[in-house]
Design a protein around this motif. Sequence first.
Motif, short mmCIF file in Angstrom:
data_model
loop_
_atom_site.label_atom_id
_atom_site.label_comp_id
_atom_site.label_asym_id
_atom_site.label_seq_id
_atom_site.Cartn_x
_atom_site.Cartn_y
_atom_site.Cartn_z
N TRP A 195 0.78 -1.23 0.00
CA TRP A 195 0.00 0.00 0.00
C TRP A 195 0.82 1.29 0.00
N PRO A 196 1.94 1.41 0.75
CA PRO A 196 2.67 2.70 0.68
C PRO A 196 3.23 2.96 -0.72
N TYR A 197 3.66 1.91 -1.40
CA TYR A 197 4.19 2.07 -2.76
C TYR A 197 3.10 2.55 -3.71
N PHE A 198 1.92 1.95 -3.59
CA PHE A 198 0.80 2.36 -4.45
C PHE A 198 0.38 3.79 -4.16
N TYR A 217 -8.59 -2.74 -3.33
CA TYR A 217 -9.96 -2.80 -2.82
C TYR A 217 -9.99 -2.32 -1.37
N SER A 218 -9.02 -2.75 -0.59
CA SER A 218 -8.95 -2.36 0.81
C SER A 218 -8.71 -0.85 0.95
N LEU A 219 -7.84 -0.30 0.11
CA LEU A 219 -7.60 1.15 0.13
C LEU A 219 -8.86 1.92 -0.24
N GLU A 220 -9.59 1.40 -1.22
CA GLU A 220 -10.85 2.05 -1.61
C GLU A 220 -11.87 1.98 -0.49
N LYS A 221 -12.01 0.81 0.09
CA LYS A 221 -12.97 0.61 1.18
C LYS A 221 -12.65 1.51 2.38
N GLY A 264 -11.29 4.43 2.23
CA GLY A 264 -11.38 5.84 1.88
C GLY A 264 -10.03 6.47 1.55
N TYR A 265 -9.01 5.66 1.30
CA TYR A 265 -7.68 6.17 0.99
C TYR A 265 -7.50 6.45 -0.49
N VAL A 266 -8.33 5.83 -1.31
CA VAL A 266 -8.35 6.09 -2.74
C VAL A 266 -9.80 6.14 -3.21
N THR A 267 -10.02 6.83 -4.31
CA THR A 267 -11.32 6.81 -4.96
C THR A 267 -11.15 6.12 -6.31
N VAL A 268 -12.26 5.72 -6.88
CA VAL A 268 -12.24 4.98 -8.13
C VAL A 268 -13.10 5.70 -9.16
N PRO A 315 -12.34 -2.35 -23.28
CA PRO A 315 -13.14 -2.23 -22.06
C PRO A 315 -12.70 -1.02 -21.22
N ALA A 316 -13.62 -0.49 -20.45
CA ALA A 316 -13.30 0.63 -19.56
C ALA A 316 -12.28 0.18 -18.52
N ARG A 317 -11.47 1.12 -18.06
CA ARG A 317 -10.47 0.84 -17.03
C ARG A 317 -10.86 1.53 -15.72
N LYS A 318 -10.54 0.86 -14.64
CA LYS A 318 -10.81 1.37 -13.31
C LYS A 318 -9.56 2.11 -12.82
N TYR A 319 -9.66 3.43 -12.69
CA TYR A 319 -8.54 4.25 -12.25
C TYR A 319 -8.67 4.57 -10.76
N TYR A 320 -7.54 4.56 -10.09
CA TYR A 320 -7.48 4.85 -8.66
C TYR A 320 -6.82 6.20 -8.47
N LYS A 321 -7.37 6.97 -7.51
CA LYS A 321 -6.84 8.30 -7.21
C LYS A 321 -6.73 8.43 -5.70
N ILE A 322 -5.59 8.93 -5.23
CA ILE A 322 -5.38 9.07 -3.79
C ILE A 322 -6.27 10.19 -3.24
N THR A 323 -6.76 10.01 -2.02
CA THR A 323 -7.58 11.02 -1.34
C THR A 323 -6.71 11.74 -0.30
N LYS A 324 -7.26 12.74 0.32
CA LYS A 324 -6.57 13.45 1.41
C LYS A 324 -6.25 12.47 2.53
N LYS A 325 -7.20 11.60 2.83
CA LYS A 325 -6.99 10.59 3.87
C LYS A 325 -5.83 9.67 3.48
N GLY A 326 -5.73 9.33 2.20
CA GLY A 326 -4.63 8.51 1.70
C GLY A 326 -3.30 9.24 1.79
N GLU A 327 -3.31 10.53 1.48
CA GLU A 327 -2.10 11.36 1.60
C GLU A 327 -1.61 11.36 3.05
N ASP A 328 -2.54 11.52 3.97
CA ASP A 328 -2.19 11.54 5.40
C ASP A 328 -1.61 10.19 5.84
#
Length: 103
Positions: free
Chosen positions: A14-17, A53-57, A59-63, A72-85
């Motif tokens: 998770w820290p690497y991601f 999935y765990s990071l999304e659940k 609240g550390y990333v949004t999808v 096919p469509a791709r699922k993109y992950y974006k870090i949230t403020k909570k993830g930054e912290d």
Amino acid sequence: MARIKRKTTTEMIWPYFLKLLQERPMYGYELRQETQKRFGWKPPTVTSYLVLYSLEKGGYVTVSWKEQRGKPARKYYKITKKGEDLLQEAIDYFKETYTKLAA
């Protein structure tokens, strides 16, 4: 030494991601490829998606889904403020641990 390397890479993805997601949103396969390119090891496929999935659940990333022409469509992950912290906490922990071990 092999055990500590495994514990701080494969078993703790998770820290690497989150670090990579600070730069830009990415999809799962891309995160795995970038981890290999930037950090020198490739995360296991299933583990990677479980971690995302765990990071999304948590609240550390949004999808978001992005359509692609003819693919096919791709699922993109974006870090949230909570993830930054959380990432900053991890970085601070590792810096503190390094300082104690290096002293």
